[in-house]
Scaffold this active site. Structure first.
Site, short mmCIF file in Angstrom:
data_model
loop_
_atom_site.label_atom_id
_atom_site.label_comp_id
_atom_site.label_asym_id
_atom_site.label_seq_id
_atom_site.Cartn_x
_atom_site.Cartn_y
_atom_site.Cartn_z
N CYS B 21 0.84 -1.19 0.00
CA CYS B 21 0.00 0.00 0.00
C CYS B 21 0.88 1.24 0.00
O CYS B 21 2.09 1.17 0.25
CB CYS B 21 -0.93 0.00 1.20
SG CYS B 21 -0.10 0.32 2.76
N CYS B 24 2.87 1.82 3.19
CA CYS B 24 4.01 0.92 3.36
C CYS B 24 5.15 1.35 2.46
O CYS B 24 6.33 1.24 2.82
CB CYS B 24 3.61 -0.53 3.08
SG CYS B 24 2.75 -1.28 4.48
N CYS B 125 -2.93 -4.79 1.31
CA CYS B 125 -1.48 -4.67 1.24
C CYS B 125 -0.81 -5.98 1.69
O CYS B 125 -1.18 -6.56 2.71
CB CYS B 125 -1.05 -3.52 2.14
SG CYS B 125 0.72 -3.38 2.36
N CYS B 128 1.32 -4.82 5.28
CA CYS B 128 0.66 -4.44 6.54
C CYS B 128 -0.69 -5.13 6.71
O CYS B 128 -1.35 -4.95 7.72
CB CYS B 128 0.52 -2.92 6.65
SG CYS B 128 -0.64 -2.23 5.48
N ASP B 361 -3.63 -11.20 64.42
CA ASP B 361 -4.34 -12.46 64.27
C ASP B 361 -5.84 -12.21 64.25
O ASP B 361 -6.32 -11.16 64.65
CB ASP B 361 -4.01 -13.41 65.42
CG ASP B 361 -2.57 -13.89 65.35
OD1 ASP B 361 -2.01 -13.88 64.24
OD2 ASP B 361 -2.02 -14.24 66.41
ZN LIG Z 1 0.64 -1.56 3.82
#
Ligand SMILES: [Zn+2]
Lengths: 182, 546
Positions: B21, B24, B125, B128, B361
């Protein structure tokens, strides 16, 4: 008037043992008459091994001469050491593992046994210095040893032992047999 | 306008052809300008396509100092429009030494370039898996913001954290190997680490969108409030599997992990595996997925808030913490639960951790100023209560039960809670015990106890706690004692002792395991019937005036 009130409060206040421990017994240990042992089990599963009040050592006018935790040439309970929360290194005991030998001044000797399976945490070294503690306070300061049963066995270890009621029954039968020999 | 240079062209071309894409592509061009990622993905794609064809048309700006390879490609670029043939030749020329692509593959590559150009915007893509495409659009920001709003937290900033499927690393590595040569030609010093991470790009795009949806909240890199976004992509989970046989030592099964293919393990394996081995097992560039990642979950987490105070315990059948034996509840309530319930609801926290300066206690009361405690509130949805609100909260706790009482309730820092445990051993504690004696005693018989100062005692770990603590002998100091006779068999014994002294055992002796003990001192059996803690001398947390 004061006197009766005091006695009442004394009775109304249970001792430390009554509050936190359950008493278990093994009568006539290994077939030896009257060699009764007592196991005090705390609600947290820890067990304190003591002589039962009926044990021959505690009967009429005996005196303890010596106590020996060296149970064989190779093994002394005095060498027992535990470390850490998990009590690593403690000797593991089975029901009839000897804890110590007690010799009276009349040269009679008695072996005290573990009574239960578990890890030995400590033995009472005070009775070595003051053997009289055994006679004076057999169920508290004159205790023999402290044992920690396995978590998963904390219920089953007492299956072979007598409850307090059962033990008292044994003792009263014994007394009856002595007074009416057949 | 995307900040790209001529040197990026081969890189852009190759990545688009591989099915990456636009965002990217920007990542692999090491573009660090956030705005470049924020423009719509389609716009960027068009721009990139134009940029590449500009190159073909030779309209691009000339680099100031052309390198030989670039000079070579420029001369071919000038050849004219629609000359994809020419262009591919230039690419081959540029990478002549390294390129081993057979002509048939070259053809395919060109086809995919045009395919990518045709419908690149709608295709997922390969790198990614859609994270930087439709999954970083405005509608996603709205979704995340809605999920945050639904949780109803009180916050004015947030940090965004992103959890991505591990196979994204494999795909990233494949893409990197695919264009490594081109990246190096762009700049010799660039390395895989210089490629902008998917996570980073996602945040650059989404942070401002989410901030806008949450009206005025700033999305920052450090905040007490974290919004975690998780993506998965089951379709390609198998991408990682070859690594297990290639690098078996990176994938050791662990008990609490569902899959051995954690992001950490995959990253480690990818660092180890040689390129040729990787390429033997995994396609380069990565194969085209059918669908995009799915948006799994939004998880909000606010850092813990700490609340401190002091408590009194007025009840002899109330444990400090829930008392469970063999999985069975022994007492119906506990100090920590009584205190925690109103606090949890005020802070709307998911849970808590309770700690205190020592503990008493179940049958012991804690009187006086009380015992300091602190409570870590986990994931509180509210974190800022005013002094007045804290006071109201304290009153609510005190009204809810007459078994306990709380004072000095306040919000503190995590660091400050350490002061509660500081010097715990050296502190003095005051107690009152109701003692029973076997032999009747008179006032004068016990008066000598009042004169004893700094009595050193040796305590073996009490039998009652020996099952969970190590066996040891501890030396403790009884600083002072005072007596008040009640009747011949009972008296009150007040003690000031070093913290950590076991009072019950000091009184009854614990089978002679505490020495000296009160039985020894009084020469009669003694027992403890009641015990009160009168004060815990730790000067934290600070007192709050009523
Ligand atoms: Zn991508």
């Amino acid at each position: 008037m004061d006197g009766t009130e005091q006695r009442e409060t004394a009775q109304a206040a249970p001792s430390v043992i009554d509050r936190y421990y359950t008493r278990w017994y093994r009568a006539d240990m290994k077939g030896k008459p009257c060699e009764d042992h007592c196991v005090l089990q705390h609600s947290n599963r820890i067990c304190v091994i003591t002589l039962a009040e009926t044990h021959p050592i505690l009967q009429s006018g005996r005196t303890v001469k010596s106590i020996n935790y060296q149970i064989s040439n190779g093994c002394s309970r005095l060498n027992n050491k535990v470390s850490g929360k998990s009590k690593r290194g403690g000797q593991f005991l089975t029901d009839f593992a000897p804890l110590c030998r007690i010799t009276c001044t009349d040269e009679t000797e008695y072996t005290i046994y573990s009574c239960i399976r578990g890890r030995l945490l400590e033995v009472n070294e005070d009775i070595l210095k003051r053997p009289a503690l055994l006679l004076e306070k057999p169920s508290t300061e004159g205790y023999i040893a402290v044992i920690l049963p396995k978590f998963e066995e904390s219920k089953s270890i007492t299956e072979n032992l007598l409850s307090r009621e059962e033990f008292e029954e044994v003792v009263s039968k014994r007394a009856a047999a002595q007074t009416q020999p057949s | 306008m995307l900040p790209l240079k001529d040197k990026d062209k081969p890189l852009v071309q190759k990545l688009l052809a591989a099915g990456c894409c636009a965002r990217c592509v920007l990542r692999f061009c090491c573009v660090g300008l956030h705005a470049a990622y924020r423009q719509p993905c389609q716009d960027s794609l068009k721009e990139l396509q134009a940029f590449v064809s500009d190159a073909e048309n030779g309209k691009s700006e000339q680099a100031a100092a052309p390198e030989p390879a670039e000079g070579n490609s420029t001369s071919h670029d000038a050849a004219g429009p629609n000359s994809t043939e020419e262009n591919s030749t230039s690419q081959d020329a540029a990478g002549a030494e390294a390129s081993e692509d057979p002509p048939s593959k070259r053809m395919k590559l060109e086809q995919s370039v045009s395919e990518a150009q045709a419908d690149g915007a709608s295709r997922v893509c390969v790198c990614c898996l859609g994270i930087l495409q439709q999954l970083s659009e405005h509608t996603q920001a709205v979704k995340i913001a809605e999920a945050v709003k639904a949780e109803n937290y009180e916050f004015d900033s947030l940090v965004l954290s992103v959890s991505l499927p591990a196979q994204l690393c494999v795909r990233e590595h494949s893409c990197w190997l695919h264009v490594k040569k081109e990246v190096r030609e762009k700049c010799m010093t660039l390395d895989k680490d210089d490629v902008i991470q998917v996570k980073e790009a996602f945040k650059w795009i989404m942070q401002s969108l989410i901030a806008k949806e949450l009206r005025g909240v700033s999305v920052v890199t450090k905040s007490v409030f974290e919004v975690g976004v998780e993506f998965t992509h089951p379709e390609t989970d198998a991408d990682c599997h070859f690594l297990a046989t290639a690098c078996p030592d990176c994938f050791k099964p662990t008990k609490n992990k569902l899959s051995v293919f954690t992001r950490m393990a995959v990253v480690k394996a990818l660092e180890k595996i040689p390129a040729d081995k990787f390429l033997k097992h995994y396609p380069c560039p990565p194969p085209r997925p059918a669908g995009s990642c799915s948006f799994q979950d939004v998880q909000c987490l606010h850092v813990a808030v700490f609340v401190a105070g002091r408590y009194n315990k007025f009840c002899r059948s109330l444990p400090q913490t829930p008392w469970v034996i063999d999985g069975e509840r022994r007492m119906e309530s506990s100090v920590e639960e009584l205190i925690a319930a109103p606090i949890l609801s005020a802070f709307r926290a998911d849970g808590f951790n309770f700690s205190s300066s020592g503990r008493e206690d179940v049958d012991v009361r804690t009187l006086g100023n009380g015992r300091p405690f602190a409570m870590e509130l986990l994931n509180p949805h509210r974190s800022r209560l005013s002094r007045a609100e804290m006071k109201q909260l304290q009153e609510a706790i005190n009204k809810s039960s007459d078994k306990i009482r709380v004072r000095d309730l306040q919000i503190v820092t995590r660091e400050a809670t350490g002061r509660m445990k500081e010097g715990e051993e050296e502190k003095t504690k005051s107690y009152t015990a109701l003692v029973w004696t076997q032999k009747p005693v008179q006032k004068d018989d016990i008066a000598f106890l009042d004169e004893i100062k700094e009595l050193s005692i040796d305590q073996k770990t009490p039998l009652r706690v020996l099952h969970r603590r190590a066996l040891a002998v501890r030396q403790r100091l009884v600083h002072s004692m005072s007596t008040r006779l009640l009747d011949p068999h009972h008296f009150y014994l007040s003690l000031k002792t070093q913290a950590g002294t076991y009072i019950k055992e000091f009184v009854h002796g614990d089978f002679g395991r505490t020495k000296p003990n009160l039985c020894e001192l009084l020469k009669t059996d003694t027992d403890i019937l009641e015990l009160d803690v009168e004060s815990v001398d730790v000067d934290w947390p600070p007192a709050i005036p009523e």
